[in-house]
Write a protein that holds these residues in place. Structure first.
Motif, mmCIF file in Angstrom:
data_model
loop_
_atom_site.group_PDB
_atom_site.id
_atom_site.type_symbol
_atom_site.label_atom_id
_atom_site.label_comp_id
_atom_site.label_asym_id
_atom_site.label_seq_id
_atom_site.Cartn_x
_atom_site.Cartn_y
_atom_site.Cartn_z
ATOM 1 N N ARG A 31 0.814 -1.212 0.000
ATOM 2 C CA ARG A 31 0.000 0.000 0.000
ATOM 3 C C ARG A 31 0.852 1.268 0.000
ATOM 4 N N VAL A 32 2.012 1.210 0.646
ATOM 5 C CA VAL A 32 2.847 2.404 0.730
ATOM 6 C C VAL A 32 3.731 2.568 -0.500
ATOM 7 N N TYR A 33 4.205 1.442 -1.078
ATOM 8 C CA TYR A 33 5.202 1.539 -2.149
ATOM 9 C C TYR A 33 4.791 0.868 -3.463
ATOM 10 N N ASP A 34 3.605 0.291 -3.528
ATOM 11 C CA ASP A 34 3.113 -0.351 -4.750
ATOM 12 C C ASP A 34 3.920 -1.574 -5.169
ATOM 13 N N ARG A 35 4.808 -2.018 -4.340
ATOM 14 C CA ARG A 35 5.562 -3.253 -4.528
ATOM 15 C C ARG A 35 5.740 -3.895 -3.164
ATOM 16 N N ARG A 104 25.240 7.487 -1.375
ATOM 17 C CA ARG A 104 24.292 8.374 -2.042
ATOM 18 C C ARG A 104 22.963 7.683 -2.318
ATOM 19 N N ALA A 105 23.034 6.447 -2.833
ATOM 20 C CA ALA A 105 21.796 5.714 -3.099
ATOM 21 C C ALA A 105 21.070 5.402 -1.797
ATOM 22 N N THR A 106 21.839 5.117 -0.757
ATOM 23 C CA THR A 106 21.224 4.837 0.547
ATOM 24 C C THR A 106 20.485 6.062 1.067
ATOM 25 N N GLU A 107 21.057 7.231 0.867
ATOM 26 C CA GLU A 107 20.390 8.451 1.313
ATOM 27 C C GLU A 107 19.070 8.653 0.567
ATOM 28 N N ARG A 108 19.050 8.333 -0.733
ATOM 29 C CA ARG A 108 17.795 8.435 -1.482
ATOM 30 C C ARG A 108 16.765 7.448 -0.941
ATOM 31 N N VAL A 109 17.215 6.257 -0.595
ATOM 32 C CA VAL A 109 16.320 5.260 0.001
ATOM 33 C C VAL A 109 15.777 5.778 1.323
ATOM 34 N N ARG A 110 16.637 6.326 2.138
ATOM 35 C CA ARG A 110 16.206 6.807 3.453
ATOM 36 C C ARG A 110 15.131 7.882 3.344
ATOM 37 N N ARG A 111 15.247 8.742 2.336
ATOM 38 C CA ARG A 111 14.261 9.819 2.182
ATOM 39 C C ARG A 111 12.881 9.260 1.855
ATOM 40 N N ARG A 112 12.840 8.114 1.221
ATOM 41 C CA ARG A 112 11.552 7.505 0.870
ATOM 42 C C ARG A 112 11.092 6.484 1.916
ATOM 43 N N TRP A 113 11.955 6.101 2.803
ATOM 44 C CA TRP A 113 11.690 5.027 3.775
ATOM 45 C C TRP A 113 10.884 5.594 4.943
ATOM 46 N N ASP A 114 9.576 5.506 4.845
ATOM 47 C CA ASP A 114 8.676 6.166 5.791
ATOM 48 C C ASP A 114 8.159 5.136 6.803
ATOM 49 N N ARG A 115 8.922 4.949 7.852
ATOM 50 C CA ARG A 115 8.552 3.929 8.845
ATOM 51 C C ARG A 115 7.278 4.294 9.605
ATOM 52 N N GLU A 116 7.064 5.572 9.811
ATOM 53 C CA GLU A 116 5.848 5.990 10.512
ATOM 54 C C GLU A 116 4.602 5.613 9.707
ATOM 55 N N SER A 117 4.639 5.854 8.407
ATOM 56 C CA SER A 117 3.500 5.492 7.564
ATOM 57 C C SER A 117 3.317 3.979 7.503
ATOM 58 N N LEU A 118 4.410 3.253 7.407
ATOM 59 C CA LEU A 118 4.327 1.790 7.367
ATOM 60 C C LEU A 118 3.677 1.247 8.631
ATOM 61 N N ARG A 119 4.095 1.776 9.774
ATOM 62 C CA ARG A 119 3.511 1.311 11.027
ATOM 63 C C ARG A 119 2.031 1.649 11.105
ATOM 64 N N ASP A 120 1.672 2.845 10.670
ATOM 65 C CA ASP A 120 0.274 3.267 10.752
ATOM 66 C C ASP A 120 -0.610 2.411 9.848
ATOM 67 N N VAL A 121 -0.165 2.156 8.641
ATOM 68 C CA VAL A 121 -0.940 1.299 7.740
ATOM 69 C C VAL A 121 -1.037 -0.109 8.312
ATOM 70 N N PHE A 122 0.072 -0.603 8.827
ATOM 71 C CA PHE A 122 0.076 -1.936 9.443
ATOM 72 C C PHE A 122 -0.986 -2.024 10.534
ATOM 73 N N GLN A 123 -1.015 -1.064 11.422
ATOM 74 C CA GLN A 123 -1.962 -1.095 12.531
ATOM 75 C C GLN A 123 -3.401 -1.006 12.045
ATOM 76 N N GLN A 124 -3.650 -0.213 11.033
ATOM 77 C CA GLN A 124 -5.011 -0.123 10.498
ATOM 78 C C GLN A 124 -5.452 -1.449 9.890
ATOM 79 N N LEU A 125 -4.559 -2.073 9.134
ATOM 80 C CA LEU A 125 -4.902 -3.349 8.506
ATOM 81 C C LEU A 125 -5.083 -4.437 9.553
ATOM 82 N N TYR A 126 -4.187 -4.472 10.510
ATOM 83 C CA TYR A 126 -4.227 -5.548 11.498
ATOM 84 C C TYR A 126 -5.383 -5.386 12.476
ATOM 85 N N LEU A 127 -5.529 -4.211 13.038
ATOM 86 C CA LEU A 127 -6.521 -4.001 14.094
ATOM 87 C C LEU A 127 -7.934 -3.809 13.553
ATOM 88 N N GLY A 128 -8.067 -3.192 12.412
ATOM 89 C CA GLY A 128 -9.392 -2.801 11.937
ATOM 90 C C GLY A 128 -9.799 -1.473 12.554
#
Length: 288
Positions: A31-35, A104-128
């Motif tokens: 849901r967050v990254y389409d892959r 440099r590539a790692t820094e680009r990954v980090r900018r897109r790596w949104d752990r807060e959003s991942l956790r929030d989506v996870f909790q919504q899917l899991y808990l309802g």
């Protein structure tokens, strides 16, 4: 195998989480990254160690997906093997990515790596929706029944009654306390606060032995059996034996989680499991 106390993991031992926690991992990344990764690939992270927290496993899966977009060409199996070689866990995953794709590539990954959003989506899917409002204290983005309602019970009532009638019983789980309460209530297993450790009670996580050793002390037990569904569960018992040689710790693996069949048995055996069971319901016979 004699025992004074029995300590149970929850996920994969007391309840089946194949279509709840594991499904939430896969679909959160999607849901967050389409892959995303495949559900069966989750076990590769579990075997690597350090991913008792499924939020962190979700972050690691997303990290792999993002790194692949920046030129990381290794298979997921190679990725998780490298994580294991670095000691396991999310920090090891970050080291592997940085080593392979550069700063440099790692820094680009980090900018897109949104752990807060991942956790929030996870909790919504899991808990309802309803449980999300109650436990997270905010309104969800989607109205959803929640995967938590798709967790078949693994611990039979007869097994529960035998264990609680004959032994001191504790719980050691990577679940947050509130989610542990829900699972334990569903199986009718009453465990006092002093006799359980959840994600909220300790920072180290499995396979660090502190929680298991503390439970042994609270039970004043000489011999403790810890039943889990991952290699880190067995490693926890092995590590407890090393730091607390005056007690006996038996790590018992069950084949109702991600480890199954002869392959699962072999992996448990190599980590020093005292026994491998088809399910927790074979435990009373083993103890007798």
């Amino acid at each position: 195998m004699n025992a004074d106390a029995v300590v149970l993991d929850i996920d994969g031992v007391v309840v089946d989480v194949a279509d709840s926690y594991r499904r939430a991992i896969v679909e959160s990344v999607e849901r967050v990254y389409d892959r995303t990764i495949r559900k069966e690939d989750i076990q590769l992270f579990k075997d690597a160690g350090g991913f008792n927290n499924d939020w962190e496993l979700t972050y690691a899966a997303a990290l792999y997906v993002l790194a692949a977009g920046e030129g990381y060409q290794q298979s997921l199996e190679t990725f998780t093997d490298a994580i294991a070689a670095e000691g396991g866990g999310i920090e090891a995953a970050e080291i592997v990515v940085r080593t392979e794709i550069g700063a440099r590539a790692t820094e680009r990954v980090r900018r897109r790596w949104d752990r807060e959003s991942l956790r929030d989506v996870f909790q919504q899917l899991y808990l309802g929706s309803d449980l999300y409002r109650a436990l997270e204290g905010s309104d969800p983005d989607i109205e959803w029944r929640g995967f938590i309602h798709d967790e078949p019970l693994l611990l039979d009532p007869d097994t529960r009654d035998v264990l609680t009638g004959r032994y001191e019983v504790g719980v050691l789980t990577g679940r947050p306390a509130a989610e542990a309460d829900i699972a334990l209530e569903r199986v009718g297993l009453e465990v006092s606060a002093d006799h359980r450790f959840t994600m909220d009670d300790w920072e180290e996580g499995k396979p660090h032995p502190r929680a298991l050793r503390t439970l042994a002390e609270r039970f004043d037990a000489d011999t403790i059996v810890f039943v889990g569904d991952t290699l880190d569960d067995v490693r926890t018992a092995v590590n407890a034996s090393e730091v607390d040689p005056d007690r006996t710790y038996h790590g018992v693996g069950v084949l109702t989680g991600g480890l199954t069949g002869d392959t699962g048995r072999g992996k448990y055996d190599r980590e020093g499991a005292a026994a491998v069971l088809e399910s927790v319901n074979e435990l009373p016979s083993l103890l007798e």
